[in-house]
Design a protein around this motif. Structure first.
Motif, PDB file in Angstrom:
ATOM      1  N   GLY A 229       0.810  -1.211   0.000  1.00 47.55           N
ATOM      2  CA  GLY A 229       0.000   0.000   0.000  1.00 47.55           C
ATOM      3  C   GLY A 229       0.843   1.260   0.000  1.00 47.55           C
ATOM      4  N   PRO A 230       0.212   2.431  -0.282  1.00 49.87           N
ATOM      5  CA  PRO A 230       0.942   3.701  -0.340  1.00 49.87           C
ATOM      6  C   PRO A 230       1.243   4.246   1.045  1.00 49.87           C
ATOM      7  CG  PRO A 230      -1.387   4.079  -0.734  1.00 49.87           C
ATOM      8  CD  PRO A 230      -1.219   2.590  -0.608  1.00 49.87           C
ATOM      9  N   GLY A 231       2.104   5.255   1.079  1.00 50.57           N
ATOM     10  CA  GLY A 231       2.429   5.908   2.346  1.00 50.57           C
ATOM     11  C   GLY A 231       1.540   7.109   2.584  1.00 50.57           C
ATOM     12  N   ASN A 232       2.110   8.136   3.212  1.00 54.91           N
ATOM     13  CA  ASN A 232       1.366   9.341   3.545  1.00 54.91           C
ATOM     14  C   ASN A 232       1.250  10.262   2.327  1.00 54.91           C
ATOM     15  OD1 ASN A 232       1.228   8.444   6.228  1.00 54.91           O
ATOM     16  ND2 ASN A 232       3.195   9.394   6.706  1.00 54.91           N
ATOM     17  N   PRO A 233       0.308  11.223   2.342  1.00 55.91           N
ATOM     18  CA  PRO A 233       0.214  12.189   1.231  1.00 55.91           C
ATOM     19  C   PRO A 233       1.414  13.121   1.206  1.00 55.91           C
ATOM     20  CG  PRO A 233      -1.289  12.775   3.017  1.00 55.91           C
ATOM     21  CD  PRO A 233      -0.750  11.419   3.347  1.00 55.91           C
ATOM     22  N   LEU A 234       1.598  13.791   0.049  1.00 58.45           N
ATOM     23  CA  LEU A 234       2.731  14.693  -0.126  1.00 58.45           C
ATOM     24  C   LEU A 234       2.642  15.879   0.826  1.00 58.45           C
ATOM     25  CD1 LEU A 234       2.927  14.765  -4.032  1.00 58.45           C
ATOM     26  CD2 LEU A 234       4.512  13.616  -2.476  1.00 58.45           C
ATOM     27  N   PRO A 235       3.760  16.261   1.458  1.00 56.46           N
ATOM     28  CA  PRO A 235       3.774  17.420   2.362  1.00 56.46           C
ATOM     29  C   PRO A 235       3.779  18.731   1.576  1.00 56.46           C
ATOM     30  CG  PRO A 235       5.967  16.485   2.208  1.00 56.46           C
ATOM     31  CD  PRO A 235       5.068  15.578   1.418  1.00 56.46           C
ATOM     32  N   GLY A 236       3.570  19.842   2.284  1.00 51.18           N
ATOM     33  CA  GLY A 236       3.468  21.129   1.627  1.00 51.18           C
ATOM     34  C   GLY A 236       4.737  21.952   1.623  1.00 51.18           C
ATOM     35  N   GLU A 237       5.763  21.593   2.425  1.00 52.47           N
ATOM     36  CA  GLU A 237       6.988  22.392   2.490  1.00 52.47           C
ATOM     37  C   GLU A 237       7.764  22.290   1.172  1.00 52.47           C
ATOM     38  OE1 GLU A 237       6.074  20.983   6.694  1.00 52.47           O
ATOM     39  OE2 GLU A 237       6.025  20.196   4.653  1.00 52.47           O
ATOM     40  N   TRP A 238       8.084  23.435   0.564  1.00 49.87           N
ATOM     41  CA  TRP A 238       8.733  23.458  -0.742  1.00 49.87           C
ATOM     42  C   TRP A 238      10.135  22.871  -0.708  1.00 49.87           C
ATOM     43  CZ3 TRP A 238      13.300  26.081  -1.177  1.00 49.87           C
ATOM     44  CH2 TRP A 238      13.601  26.993  -0.159  1.00 49.87           C
ATOM     45  N   TRP A 239      10.851  23.060   0.403  1.00 50.16           N
ATOM     46  CA  TRP A 239      12.249  22.641   0.443  1.00 50.16           C
ATOM     47  C   TRP A 239      12.399  21.122   0.428  1.00 50.16           C
ATOM     48  CZ3 TRP A 239      13.799  19.693   4.595  1.00 50.16           C
ATOM     49  CH2 TRP A 239      12.960  19.720   5.729  1.00 50.16           C
ATOM     50  N   LEU A 240      11.320  20.407   0.705  1.00 52.03           N
ATOM     51  CA  LEU A 240      11.383  18.951   0.677  1.00 52.03           C
ATOM     52  C   LEU A 240      11.466  18.397  -0.743  1.00 52.03           C
ATOM     53  CD1 LEU A 240       8.781  18.069   3.459  1.00 52.03           C
ATOM     54  CD2 LEU A 240      11.257  17.742   3.563  1.00 52.03           C
ATOM     55  N   TYR A 241      11.341  19.275  -1.730  1.00 50.41           N
ATOM     56  CA  TYR A 241      11.364  18.837  -3.125  1.00 50.41           C
ATOM     57  C   TYR A 241      12.627  19.308  -3.853  1.00 50.41           C
ATOM     58  CZ  TYR A 241       6.507  17.968  -1.947  1.00 50.41           C
ATOM     59  OH  TYR A 241       5.367  17.512  -1.335  1.00 50.41           O
ATOM     60  N   LEU A 242      13.647  19.686  -3.085  1.00 52.75           N
ATOM     61  CA  LEU A 242      14.895  20.148  -3.679  1.00 52.75           C
ATOM     62  C   LEU A 242      15.831  18.999  -4.058  1.00 52.75           C
ATOM     63  CD1 LEU A 242      15.791  23.246  -1.446  1.00 52.75           C
ATOM     64  CD2 LEU A 242      14.828  23.234  -3.762  1.00 52.75           C
ATOM     65  N   GLY A 243      15.497  17.783  -3.674  1.00 51.19           N
ATOM     66  CA  GLY A 243      16.369  16.648  -3.972  1.00 51.19           C
ATOM     67  C   GLY A 243      16.589  16.458  -5.461  1.00 51.19           C
TER      68      GLY A 243
END
Length: 339
Positions: A229-243
């Motif tokens: 099954g899937p995990g948690n929904p995507l968070p809203g903090e922008w810096w978490l998508y800098l990877g």
């Protein structure tokens, strides 16, 4: 083979150090995203997807990116390089998979030592065989010393945390995954350097990497979701998508530099940057429970020394002590060439 502009090590090595700093930063960001999603594989997929969007935007916005994308199909049709080189991005997917499966068992320290050892040793092999766009690199004494010294330095830098790996009997088999993943990373850099040269830009090589890596991670994540099954929904903090953007920097700079520095020296520079970045993160933005000790600092400095040893002038092609007797230097060969 198209002509390539050669970059001096005085410029290339600092660039490789800066690109290497992107990896521990990416790991910190993706680690935080994985915790929020409660799914490390999903975090890796999101990172690749964001990186793919960034590279598509760059490829469309820059004239060189558009020109390189226009060379993709002709390069494959004309077999300018082996077609499987376009799958180089899947090696990054395998690296992420090995991390997901083994870090909990081995600990980050043992994982790092195994991956760096594999990457450094195969860097020697790839350069000696001439797989990368820089061609064959002489297997000089100091290149070997630099590679071995790098492995020892990394082991020293992470030695305070090696206890996290448990008893040897528990991590001897799992350690093969990061070891082989590290070995493949050197081939990935050689493949990216070659394809980037034929596309005329590392932008397209990086784009293709993110396409193939995203496909692999999407398949793995789909299997994982079907099983657990899937995990948690995507968070809203922008810096978490800098990877993803940080990965673009690492892959793109590596593809650019490998044609001038060779696979081994590019790898050593990226490794040095990773250690420096990890050290700076632990000092400036320490993770819970992290402690900076003397061995970490000294091991990082020893890695930088190994890079210097591997790039000194005695490593120029044709001048290494492993050169066969009777072989001519390029200067002598040019003087004796028939007119």
């Amino acid at each position: 083979m198209p002509n390539a502009v050669r970059m001096s090590p005085l410029i290339g090595l600092p660039l490789s150090l800066l690109a290497g700093v992107a990896i521990p930063s990416q790991a910190r960001v993706n680690g935080a995203l994985g915790e929020r999603l409660d799914d490390g594989l999903a975090a890796a997929l999101v990172s690749f997807l964001v990186g793919l969007v960034v590279m598509v935007g760059i490829s469309l916005a820059l004239p060189r990116g558009r020109a390189g994308a226009g060379q993709l199909i002709p390069a494959l049709r004309e077999r300018r390089f082996p077609r499987y080189y376009v799958l180089a991005g899947m090696i990054g997917g395998y690296f992420v998979l090995s991390q997901t499966l083994t870090v909990a068992v081995l600990g980050v320290a043992v994982f790092t030592v195994a991956a760096v050892a594999g990457q450094t040793l195969t860097g020697l092999v790839v350069d000696r065989l001439g797989i990368g766009p820089a061609g064959k690199k002489a297997l000089t004494v100091m290149r070997v010393v630099g590679a071995v010294l790098t492995i020892a330095a990394v082991a020293w830098a992470v030695s305070p945390k090696l206890g996290a790996g448990g008893e040897p009997s528990e991590w001897l088999l799992p350690v093969l995954l990061p070891l082989t993943a590290g070995m493949l990373m050197s081939f990935q850099q050689a493949m990216n350097g070659t394809t980037g040269m034929h596309y005329g830009t590392p932008i397209t090589a990086t784009l293709v990497n993110f396409i193939s890596g995203t496909v692999l991670l999407a398949v793995m994540w789909g299997i994982k979701v079907a099983v657990s099954g899937p995990g948690n929904p995507l968070p809203g903090e922008w810096w978490l998508y800098l990877g993803g953007p940080l990965g673009c920097i690492f892959i793109g700079v590596g593809a650019l530099l490998v044609r001038s520095l060779g696979v081994l020296l590019t790898s050593l520079g990226l490794i040095g940057g990773q250690l420096i970045g990890s050290l700076l993160l632990d000092i400036v933005f320490p993770a819970p429970g992290s402690v900076v000790v003397a061995a970490t600092v000294l091991g990082t400095l020893l890695t930088l020394l190994a890079i210097v040893l591997a790039t000194l002038p005695w490593n120029m092609p044709g001048g290494g002590p492993f050169r066969r007797r009777g072989s001519r230097t390029p200067a002598k060969a040019s003087r004796q060439r028939p007119q």
